[in-house]
Design an enzyme around this catalytic site. Structure first.
Site, PDB file in Angstrom:
ATOM      1  N   HIS A 130      77.902  75.582  56.337  1.00 51.44           N
ATOM      2  CA  HIS A 130      78.496  74.346  56.452  1.00 51.44           C
ATOM      3  C   HIS A 130      78.007  73.475  57.440  1.00 51.44           C
ATOM      4  O   HIS A 130      78.828  73.054  58.418  1.00 51.44           O
ATOM      5  CB  HIS A 130      80.192  74.745  56.681  1.00 51.44           C
ATOM      6  CG  HIS A 130      80.666  75.171  55.522  1.00 51.44           C
ATOM      7  ND1 HIS A 130      80.255  74.797  54.302  1.00 51.44           N
ATOM      8  CD2 HIS A 130      82.127  75.638  55.304  1.00 51.44           C
ATOM      9  CE1 HIS A 130      81.162  75.482  53.290  1.00 51.44           C
ATOM     10  NE2 HIS A 130      82.107  75.948  54.089  1.00 51.44           N
ATOM     11  N   HIS A 140      86.253  69.847  52.088  1.00 54.95           N
ATOM     12  CA  HIS A 140      87.107  70.977  52.465  1.00 54.95           C
ATOM     13  C   HIS A 140      88.454  71.075  52.466  1.00 54.95           C
ATOM     14  O   HIS A 140      89.067  71.647  53.122  1.00 54.95           O
ATOM     15  CB  HIS A 140      86.203  71.741  53.397  1.00 54.95           C
ATOM     16  CG  HIS A 140      86.279  73.113  53.449  1.00 54.95           C
ATOM     17  ND1 HIS A 140      87.272  74.147  53.434  1.00 54.95           N
ATOM     18  CD2 HIS A 140      85.137  73.958  53.172  1.00 54.95           C
ATOM     19  CE1 HIS A 140      86.892  75.260  53.348  1.00 54.95           C
ATOM     20  NE2 HIS A 140      85.697  75.375  53.260  1.00 54.95           N
ATOM     21  N   GLU A 154      85.623  72.989  46.166  1.00 51.98           N
ATOM     22  CA  GLU A 154      84.743  72.078  46.680  1.00 51.98           C
ATOM     23  C   GLU A 154      83.657  71.891  45.773  1.00 51.98           C
ATOM     24  O   GLU A 154      82.831  72.537  45.450  1.00 51.98           O
ATOM     25  CB  GLU A 154      84.201  72.999  47.980  1.00 51.98           C
ATOM     26  CG  GLU A 154      85.127  73.458  48.869  1.00 51.98           C
ATOM     27  CD  GLU A 154      84.721  74.724  49.809  1.00 51.98           C
ATOM     28  OE1 GLU A 154      83.639  74.492  50.413  1.00 51.98           O
ATOM     29  OE2 GLU A 154      85.294  75.695  49.765  1.00 51.98           O
TER      30      GLU A 154
END
Length: 352
Positions: A111, A187, A317
């Site tokens: 991420h 997210h 996601e």
């Protein structure tokens, strides 16, 4: 209220003293979204239930401090980048050179690294737009940020409308001055129940995906497997409680969506029978990461007293396949100068 409205207010300060701003988009019928320029984050979203009563459908906090740390807010509602999900061994080859990223998940990059887009301040601008309201966030990710090559100019627009159904659209654009890899997602943790104590077990989930990418230690093996006969077969609506009972560790899996990447098409449907709320997700992205909040620790309480515990919410996601820079058989995440990365995901709420 009969017309859309936007409201902007100071919302605390970042550790370096820079001001944080909160943006509120309000539409008829009690539809409301709140966002912040810290992480270009969706912090709250209210939509009506079957009786017409608006209520919260995302995990989040009413004050900014938790969003300053992933310990208290692990990507809750944030924009994730420069590369969402995992890159194996935090490195990849690009035009004969090896790019070294900053590890953030053991040896892997996750991420965007330790200080990804979710922990950065963006520039936000809110406005009434047609029959809705929107906030556009922009930032420049400099060359070398968390190891990524190229200066990346990024724009994320959240557009909220209410007619005929409450709809939140998220659109991404990015350009670069040097070859790089880009994978952006949102997210948000979804829970459509109005009950603070209720997790996601009573929700029904449908995924428009016939295959998934098996992993080893969270990294795709490079193969593609049919969902038939696996816990990931959500091609027809399935109660998450039943599935999670047989999958006690929860889900953190990438599925390949049907249809042509780049075209807006169905990705997922999440339904909560008691409230009547249904969330339909359409996207231009090739894949979707199903994550059932396995790593929330139950030590934090957010909106309306909801405890952020494991399986208190589900993330859907939309994105590219994890580790795509190292696995050319998957849709490319490479972005070159002169190109524009674009992506769109639409969240539509209806009641039944």
């Amino acid at each position: 209220m009969t017309t859309p409205a936007v409201h902007t207010r100071p919302w605390g300060s970042a550790p370096d003293g820079q001001p944080i701003t909160q943006f509120t988009l309000t539409l008829p019928g009690g539809v409301q979204a709140q966002l912040t320029d810290l992480g270009a984050t969706l912090t709250s979203l209210h939509v009506p239930d079957r009786s017409g009563t608006p209520g919260e459908v995302v995990l989040g906090f009413d004050h900014p401090e938790p969003y300053l740390s992933r310990d208290t807010s692990p990507f809750l509602g944030s924009t994730v980048g420069r590369f969402a999900n995992r890159v194996a061994q935090a490195r990849y080859a690009l035009d004969g050179e090896e790019v070294h990223l900053t590890p953030s998940d053991g040896p892997h990059a996750l991420h965007g690294g330790p200080r990804g887009f979710d922990l950065r301040l963006w520039h936000g601008h809110a406005e009434v737009a047609g029959e809705g309201a929107q906030v556009t966030f922009t930032r420049t990710s400099p060359h070398g940020e968390e190891g990524h090559p190229g200066t990346l100019h990024v724009q994320v627009t959240y557009h909220l409308t209410a007619d005929p159904h409450p709809t939140l659209s998220i659109e991404y654009r990015a350009t670069t001055d040097a070859p790089t890899h880009v994978n952006l997602t949102n997210h948000t943790y979804w829970n459509l129940s109005p009950e603070a104590h209720e997790g996601i077990h009573a929700h029904l989930l449908t995924l428009h995906a016939d295959a998934f990418t098996p992993t080893h230690a969270g990294i795709p093996t490079g193969t593609v497997q049919d969902v038939t006969g696996t816990p990931l077969d959500f091609r027809t609506p399935r109660p998450l409680g039943d599935v999670l009972a047989a999958q006690p560790g929860g889900f953190d899996h990438n599925l390949l969506l049907r249809g042509q990447p780049g075209t807006l098409r169905p990705a997922a449907t999440l339904h909560h029978p008691a409230s009547g709320r249904t969330l339909d997700i359409h996207t231009t992205e090739p894949a979707l990461q199903l994550y059932t909040a396995n790593f929330l620790n139950g030590q934090h309480t957010g909106h309306a007293g909801r405890v952020h515990a494991p399986q208190a919410a589900v993330c859907l996601e939309t994105q590219h396949v994890p580790d795509s820079p190292n696995q050319p058989q998957f849709p490319t995440t490479r972005l070159d100068p002169g190109q524009t990365f674009t992506s769109r995901t639409v969240h539509t709420f209806r009641v039944t």
